[in-house]
Motif scaffolding. Structure first.
Motif, PDB file in Angstrom:
ATOM      1  N   ALA A 234     -27.667 -18.267 -55.002  1.00 55.91           N
ATOM      2  CA  ALA A 234     -26.573 -17.835 -54.124  1.00 55.91           C
ATOM      3  C   ALA A 234     -27.037 -16.857 -53.057  1.00 55.91           C
ATOM      4  O   ALA A 234     -26.335 -16.624 -52.074  1.00 55.91           O
ATOM      5  N   ILE A 235     -28.233 -16.285 -53.236  1.00 57.15           N
ATOM      6  CA  ILE A 235     -28.746 -15.330 -52.257  1.00 57.15           C
ATOM      7  C   ILE A 235     -29.200 -16.079 -51.007  1.00 57.15           C
ATOM      8  O   ILE A 235     -29.963 -17.045 -51.086  1.00 57.15           O
ATOM      9  N   LYS A 236     -28.726 -15.633 -49.860  1.00 58.05           N
ATOM     10  CA  LYS A 236     -29.076 -16.264 -48.580  1.00 58.05           C
ATOM     11  C   LYS A 236     -29.752 -15.231 -47.691  1.00 58.05           C
ATOM     12  O   LYS A 236     -29.085 -14.493 -46.953  1.00 58.05           O
ATOM     13  N   PRO A 237     -31.100 -15.148 -47.791  1.00 63.64           N
ATOM     14  CA  PRO A 237     -31.815 -14.139 -46.994  1.00 63.64           C
ATOM     15  C   PRO A 237     -31.583 -14.318 -45.493  1.00 63.64           C
ATOM     16  O   PRO A 237     -31.387 -15.425 -45.000  1.00 63.64           O
ATOM     17  N   VAL A 238     -31.613 -13.201 -44.782  1.00 68.40           N
ATOM     18  CA  VAL A 238     -31.429 -13.221 -43.334  1.00 68.40           C
ATOM     19  C   VAL A 238     -32.670 -13.831 -42.678  1.00 68.40           C
ATOM     20  O   VAL A 238     -33.804 -13.479 -43.012  1.00 68.40           O
ATOM     21  N   ASP A 239     -32.470 -14.763 -41.763  1.00 70.60           N
ATOM     22  CA  ASP A 239     -33.586 -15.371 -41.048  1.00 70.60           C
ATOM     23  C   ASP A 239     -33.585 -14.933 -39.583  1.00 70.60           C
ATOM     24  O   ASP A 239     -32.752 -14.127 -39.145  1.00 70.60           O
ATOM     25  N   GLY A 240     -34.522 -15.480 -38.828  1.00 65.84           N
ATOM     26  CA  GLY A 240     -34.676 -15.079 -37.432  1.00 65.84           C
ATOM     27  C   GLY A 240     -33.455 -15.374 -36.585  1.00 65.84           C
ATOM     28  O   GLY A 240     -33.096 -14.573 -35.710  1.00 65.84           O
ATOM     29  N   SER A 241     -32.816 -16.510 -36.848  1.00 64.27           N
ATOM     30  CA  SER A 241     -31.639 -16.853 -36.048  1.00 64.27           C
ATOM     31  C   SER A 241     -30.500 -15.869 -36.277  1.00 64.27           C
ATOM     32  O   SER A 241     -29.749 -15.544 -35.357  1.00 64.27           O
ATOM     33  N   ALA A 242     -30.384 -15.373 -37.517  1.00 65.87           N
ATOM     34  CA  ALA A 242     -29.343 -14.384 -37.801  1.00 65.87           C
ATOM     35  C   ALA A 242     -29.664 -13.050 -37.141  1.00 65.87           C
ATOM     36  O   ALA A 242     -28.777 -12.377 -36.597  1.00 65.87           O
TER      37      ALA A 242
END
Length: 516
Positions: A234-242
């Motif tokens: 369920a964890i959605k790490p922050v990526d470059g687009s975010a």
């Protein structure tokens, strides 16, 4: 050779510390679990985001915190900000904003700025919490009826009568509403009537367990919380687009607001926790840096922002915690529970958690504070009420800025206050004008009125022993009066050097030229 005699108790062995902090950690875990999920729901975010923040706040921040007995996690004080952020920019914006707020806190902690956050007026902070409490009650009243809250507090209050009428007349959300009311009733009754031997059992947990059991055994058709089977998935790490979203100036401002409000609430909570125990005092810069690390991690994981939370911290101290081991263990219990028993959490009715938050929101308002601030003067009460009301009518940032501006204005007016006392002396035609405080342009009307009241033929003695400051406007007024006084057979007796030392440009004799 002299030696200092220490009265400090020897440090307990690690094994004893673990045992001593075991029960407090369980108590805090039981208090924090429903609040983490409830605050996430109030923020418009998935419940798992609140649980992740609680785990990070316990295990990681608890290990490095400057306030060993304070518990960190998602806070109701930021729920309104998070709700607005997610509504306007989507859940994807939450991670980058929280991470940037954490970076700002970390920089502030390294830069030793912790003490500056404590300079926020208690009336502003209490007004902020009261305003947030009112907004939570307004929004969660809809959630308690299995309905979606509206965008603003005023809209929620306006729509609530219609929602209640629909529940009574048509049964829309009536079962959920009864569960929510049951939650509030159990928490209130437990707070008033709980046996001394069970004082450590949290009323929120007891209420949520009771309404969950009722919903399960009664097979009631109410909405329940959605917790994933696998926490890691369920964890959605922050990526470059975010992260690229931070190019939006409104999100940069949101991060600054998150950092400021979270820091102020945390450090004021830390000061309150210090008053509850006799153990180690808070290291404010270290605590601010630890909160920054925690929010950096929460942001990277896409979770809710955290603060130091007074409700959980008070439960920790009251349960007998002595070291940071209790805070760390409570995060460990939460991690284990979420990883091993997520199916149990999925039984919980959302209305029950809404009831917990409504009860919490009412306590945040705390009407007794009105009497407390009134005791400090009408100014403090005005700042408290104005902050709360502006938050409810507009938004959190506007309310806090309004409260701070009003505090500064009040301080400026008090600093510029001048007491003017005109009295007749024992000798004939001898009068004294005593000035006390600061003589600024704001004082010109009062000072002019006193000078006009000096009768013809009088000698006026100017007493400035208690005068702290005099500006150009008041100096001009005194010079003009002294210059025109002989026309009415009046004169002024004043020590020019005394005026000079208190003048706006102290040390320059030209400012008092004309006074003799």
């Amino acid at each position: 050779m002299n030696s200092a005699i220490s009265t400090a108790k020897p440090a307990a062995a690690p094994g004893r510390q673990f045992v001593a902090n075991l029960l407090p950690s369980v108590v805090v875990f039981l208090v924090a679990l429903p609040l983490c999920m409830g605050i996430a729901i109030a923020s418009g975010a998935p419940p798992v985001t609140g649980l992740i923040t609680g785990i990070v706040g316990g295990i990681i921040v608890g290990s490095i915190a400057g306030s060993p007995l304070m518990v960190s996690g998602p806070a109701a004080g930021l729920a309104v900000l998070v709700f607005d952020l997610i509504r306007d920019h989507g859940l994807v914006a939450l991670g980058p904003v929280v991470a940037l707020a954490g970076l700002l806190q970390l920089i502030a902690g390294i830069g030793r700025l912790g003490v500056w956050f404590r300079m926020v007026s208690p009336a502003v902070v209490s007004g902020m919490l009261a305003g947030i409490g009112i907004l939570i009650v307004a929004s969660q009243s809809h959630v308690m009826l299995d309905a979606k809250p509206l965008s603003t507090g005023l809209q929620n209050f306006a729509a609530l009568p219609g929602r209640l009428w629909a529940a009574v007349k048509h049964g829309d959300g009536s079962l959920a509403g009864l569960l929510g009311l049951g939650t509030i009733a159990i928490m209130y009754a437990w707070e008033k009537l709980k046996p001394a031997k069970l004082k450590l059992v949290p009323g929120a947990l007891l209420a949520v367990v009771a309404v969950t059991a009722t919903a399960q055994f009664g097979q009631l058709d109410v909405e329940r919380i959605d917790v994933p089977h696998d926490l890691l998935a369920a964890i959605k790490p922050v990526d470059g687009s975010a992260l690229a979203l931070l190019l939006d100036p409104t999100l940069l401002i949101a991060a600054v607001v998150f950092a400021f409000i979270a820091s102020a609430e945390t450090l004021l909570s830390a000061a309150a926790v210090d008053r509850m125990h006799d153990g180690p005092r808070t290291k404010y810069d270290r605590e601010l840096g630890a909160q920054g690390v925690g929010n950096l991690i929460c942001g990277a994981l896409g979770a809710l922002p955290m603060t130091g939370v007074i409700v959980r911290s008070a439960a920790n101290v009251q349960a007998g915690a002595t070291t940071r081991a209790s805070t760390i263990l409570h995060g460990t219990w939460m991690l284990g529970f979420v990883m091993l028993l997520p199916w149990l959490l999925r039984m919980t009715p959302i209305a029950g958690l809404a009831g917990v938050l409504i009860f919490t929101g009412v306590k945040m308002v705390n009407p007794s504070q009105i009497k407390e601030f009134a005791a400090y003067g009408r100014g403090s009460l005005l700042v408290f009420l104005a902050t709360a009301l502006v938050i409810v009518a507009t938004d959190l940032l506007t309310g806090v800025l309004a409260g701070m501006a009003l505090s500064i204005l009040r301080l400026a007016l008090r600093a510029a206050m001048l007491h003017v006392n005109l009295r007749q002396l024992d000798k004939p035609n001898q009068w004294e004008l005593r000035l006390e405080g600061s003589a600024t342009f704001l004082s010109v009307p009062r000072l002019a009125k006193a000078l006009d009241a000096v009768p013809e033929g009088a000698t006026l003695h100017l007493d400035v022993d208690r005068l702290r400051f005099i500006d150009h406007a008041c100096l001009v007024l005194l010079k003009d009066w002294q210059r025109t006084a002989p026309a009415t057979n009046r004169r002024m007796v004043v020590d020019p050097s005394a005026i000079e030392s208190r003048a706006e440009s102290a040390g320059r004799k030209s400012v008092t030229q004309g006074l003799s």
